[in-house]
Design an enzyme around this catalytic site. Structure first.
Site, short mmCIF file in Angstrom:
data_model
loop_
_atom_site.label_atom_id
_atom_site.label_comp_id
_atom_site.label_asym_id
_atom_site.label_seq_id
_atom_site.Cartn_x
_atom_site.Cartn_y
_atom_site.Cartn_z
N THR A 127 0.82 -1.21 0.00
CA THR A 127 0.00 0.00 0.00
C THR A 127 0.85 1.26 0.00
OG1 THR A 127 -1.75 -1.15 1.22
CG2 THR A 127 -1.77 1.26 1.30
N PHE A 414 -2.80 -7.98 4.23
CA PHE A 414 -1.44 -7.59 4.58
C PHE A 414 -0.99 -6.29 3.90
CE2 PHE A 414 -1.61 -12.25 3.51
CZ PHE A 414 -2.13 -12.64 4.74
N CYS A 415 -1.91 -5.34 3.81
CA CYS A 415 -1.61 -4.05 3.15
C CYS A 415 -1.11 -4.25 1.73
CB CYS A 415 -0.58 -3.25 3.96
SG CYS A 415 -1.16 -2.76 5.59
N ASN A 416 -1.70 -5.21 1.03
CA ASN A 416 -1.32 -5.49 -0.35
C ASN A 416 -2.56 -5.95 -1.10
OD1 ASN A 416 -0.18 -6.36 -2.78
ND2 ASN A 416 1.68 -7.06 -1.79
#
Length: 810
Positions: A127, A414-416
């Site tokens: 992110t 996972f911020c992806n």
């Protein structure tokens, strides 16, 4: 293994000795979230604290002897960082930041964007990298996402297609005064799947050898590479001399655990002149300026120009001790890479081979590789669990069940989001609608229409062992492999139309049990009758136990709380705490309002503490008793009279435009929690089937009730019928007491704590996760990790008793 033999062995053959010496705190714990944060070594912290106690380190800006010592130390650490990546200060500069995210932001804020610049990034980026596109848009530049074509190899740039995410509004080359610069950003290792993208792409991009079928790209443009190395460098060697990325971001806690909040941006010297677009200047970055006129002269060195304010110099000093430990273990990082890859490969091979009795796979792995090459795959495995019929078990449920076995994993995206959408084969438009509908990253929603919208990630570090892998494998086998397909999924009594069940003629409902929990997360007191007040049952969750730091203890954090039995003596106005093998201790119910006894508690990691809670310390005698029982300094705190409001009740009132919020004490969500006998008995029957499938222990009815910690137990309905109630009236001899529904109770690993021994098992959370959701007319519930319902009462002064009749709202 003796310490002498440990010294003679090389890593990882000496890993057992390293664990004993440096990570003894891992005993009884399986830590598999190293990509989130790896673990620091004991001698690393010992050396750091000894350094702090042995030297005087001053602010490096001050110019005095302690300042000079700190300045020299920071300079040495910069050289250590560069040496780790096989370069020197003549080739790269080190800009210290608060972490990889700030390193990326500093680059984006200071890069010399022109209207002709382009920012190209891989779909599989964190992110923090994708967020650069917002700054790019503010500079009237293009942001282009490269997404992988279906069925193609992820390791060849020719297999990617571009999509313009931010379009330019101006054309030009910034009047020709500065050369146009473009950035290509990609991760050295995906933090979602662990796949390692080729470092050779750095050369391909910089040599204008893109060949990406992007006609709008000029082959003569200046391309710079941003390499996100945060997930890569903890277990792999990054040689920047061999692979000279222009900008590299990383976080040091991912490499050696401590300190947190410190990272860096590595800048290649040949790219320094692209970071001249700095606006704000802070302390330390100015060689000279005037306050009364527009004059500012920046520092000469890049890191001096970009490091605003006083750098975190003591944390930077700590890096030296981290590198010392890592270099003693494996300076080359080759052994670390080989070891961690062997662990994750074993995990992959075992998981993909797992099958239910009907040969259906147990695990769905999300990856671009088959885990056969360490240069293509890092120490990450991302997966979901499937039942024998192919349906998915919610990843939040798996995470909570793993926590009951002290196995530390991570779940979500996972911020992806890019990699998550791609590898889970999600429809981007559907994902957008889900977010627009109120879903947020990291919330409890995990499966929609049997499609997981996130996954579980296991990641290893240099101190991980094969025992960690075996622990996770054993947990999955014991918890999810169906060896007998007498599945509860086909059990017809759980599927019913709740709307047809709601009436008062089909059965007689009554209040069977009442439980009061004076101290949060401790045992209950069963009563025959009890008074109500504006916050729920009188004295329910009025006290909590906190650490010496003011952190609220719950069963998720401290299992021993399940062994503490409180007793209320209303005549004597006392609360007594007792536990087997310990003498009792008594405190008064009402404490003197003395400011010296007041303790401000901010237990930010507990759901109950989304609010700040002010309370009164119950004194040194009970503190001594708790400290002796728990083994560390602890306090008993009584909540004061400041109001705290139910979040689930607030959501209902906000939705309906109402304002009469219901007050609560130290409960997690609401005033009351209700279970029904029939739902508990149904779960107990399914647990017996689980016992046959998983060779697990069954639980008695009363033990199940105690683990789910209800206030009210009602009998006389169908299993799970209570989940469709809008409310009910309790009728006693004196009056009618009105209760209203305000939500389902989501369950976590605390229900797995044995209230007799304090030990954690898998049940009843494991069986709860196997139950299919009931169908309430057209409202199909998304998952089954809830058990019981939350209620609030509109009566502020009343009383209830066992045997009271229950009449449902129409």
């Amino acid at each position: 293994m003796s310490s002498t033999s440990c010294k003679e062995l090389q890593y990882p053959d000496n890993l057992e000795g390293i664990i004993d010496k440096e990570f003894s705190r891992l005993q009884g714990l399986t830590y598999l979230d190293h990509t989130g944060a790896t673990l620091y070594a004991k001698s690393q912290i010992d050396a750091y604290t000894h350094d702090l106690q042995s030297n005087i380190y001053g602010n490096p800006h001050s110019g005095n002897p302690s300042s000079e010592l700190m300045l020299d130390t920071v300079h040495q650490v910069r050289n250590t960082v560069l040496a780790h990546f096989n370069v020197s200060c003549e080739e790269y500069d080190v800009v210290f930041t608060h972490g990889a995210t700030e390193a990326i932001k500093i680059l984006a804020d200071n890069f010399n964007w022109t209207p002709a610049s382009k920012f190209v990034y891989l779909e599989d980026n964190h992110t923090s990298v994708v967020g650069v596109r917002e700054i790019v848009a503010q500079n009237d530049c293009e942001a282009i996402c490269m997404f992988l074509n279906s069925g193609k190899s992820a390791f060849d740039l020719k297999n990617y297609s571009p999509v313009k995410v931010k379009n330019i509004s101006k054309l030009g080359d910034s009047n020709g005064s500065n050369r146009t610069g473009n950035i290509f950003a990609y991760p050295a290792q995906s933090n979602f799947s662990g796949c390692k993208y080729p470092l050779s792409w750095i050369h391909d991009v910089k040599n204008n050898d893109l060949d990406l079928n992007m006609s709008f790209l000029d082959s003569n443009e200046n391309w710079y590479v941003l390499l996100d190395a945060a997930a890569f460098v903890p277990c792999s060697k990054l040689d920047l001399r061999e692979n000279p990325a222009d900008f590299v971001c990383l976080s040091f806690y991912k490499i050696f655990g401590f300190p947190t909040g410190l990272g860096c941006l590595l800048v290649r010297k040949s790219a320094e002149d692209m970071l001249l677009k700095k606006g704000y200047f802070g302390g330390g970055t100015a060689a000279g300026y005037l306050a009364t006129s527009d004059y500012f002269k920046p520092r000469i060195n890049l890191h001096q120009r970009l490091e605003d304010g006083s750098i975190p110099f003591l944390e930077i000093m700590a890096l030296q001790h981290g590198f010392n430990i890592l270099n003693k273990i494996d300076r080359s990082m080759k052994a670390v890479q080989a070891h961690t890859f062997s662990l994750i490969k074993r995990l992959y091979n075992e998981l993909v081979a797992l099958q239910h009795l009907n040969a259906a796979p147990v695990v769905k792995v999300y990856s671009h590789t088959d885990y056969s090459e360490s240069n293509l795959q890092g120490g990450i495995l991302t997966f979901n669990i499937q039942r024998a019929d192919g349906s998915f078990i919610g990843f939040n449920h798996v995470l909570q069940l793993a926590a009951s076995q002290n196995i530390h994993l991570r779940s979500g995206c996972f911020c992806n989001t890019g990699a998550c959408v791609r590898l889970l084969n999600l429809d981007p438009e559907n994902v957008k609608h889900i977010f627009q509908g109120g879903r947020t990253c990291g919330d409890h929603i995990d499966v929609i229409d049997n499609q997981p919208i996130g996954a579980i990630r296991a990641s290893v570090g240099y101190m991980s062992t094969m025992a960690d892998i075996n622990s996770l494998l054993q947990f999955i086998k014991e918890s999810f492999v169906q060896e007998t397909i007498t599945s509860v999924i086909s059990n017809g009594d759980i599927f019913y139309d709740a709307s047809s069940a709601i009436n008062t003629s089909h059965c007689s409902l009554s209040l069977e049990k009442i439980f009061v929990y004076p101290i949060k997360s401790c045992r209950a007191i069963e009563v025959k009758q009890w008074e109500l007040c504006s916050t729920g049952l009188v004295y329910d969750r009025m006290w909590m136990i906190v650490t010496d730091f003011g952190v609220c203890l719950t069963l998720k954090r401290e299992n021993m709380l399940a062994l503490i039995q409180p007793t209320l003596d209303l005549k004597a106005q006392t609360l007594t705490l007792e536990a087997d093998g310990h003498s009792s201790v008594t405190v008064p119910l009402d404490l003197i309002n003395n400011e010296q006894n007041m303790l401000e508690v901010n237990a930010c990691q507990s759901k109950v503490c989304g609010d700040r809670v002010l309370g009164y310390d119950c004194g040194p005698e009970v503190m001594t008793w708790l400290t002796d029982f728990l083994g560390y300094k602890s306090h008993l705190i009584k909540k004061n009279n400041e109001p705290r409001f139910s979040k689930v009740n607030k959501a209902i009132h906000d939705e309906n435009g109402l304002s009469n919020l219901q007050s609560i004490t130290l409960t997690n969500e609401a005033q009351y929690l209700l279970l029904t006998r029939e739902s508990v008995e149904h779960l107990q029957r399914q647990m017996k089937k689980s016992q046959e499938q998983f060779n697990s222990d069954s639980l008695a009815f009363d033990e199940i009730v105690s683990r789910f910690r209800c206030n009210l137990l009602v009998a006389g309905c169908k299993p799970f019928e209570e989940e469709s109630w809008t409310g009910f009236v309790l009728k006693n001899k004196l009056e009618m007491v009105n209760f209203k529904f305000c939500g389902l109770s989501s369950r976590c690993s605390m229900v797995c704590v044995n209230h007799k021994t304090g030990e954690k098992g898998l049940e009843p959370l494991r069986t709860l996760g196997t139950l299919p959701p009931p169908n309430y007319g057209n409202k199909q519930q998304k998952r089954r990790n809830h058990f019981g319902i939350y209620l609030y009462c509109e009566c502020t002064e009343s009383a209830i008793a066992v045997g009271d009749e229950v009449f449902l709202h129409n």
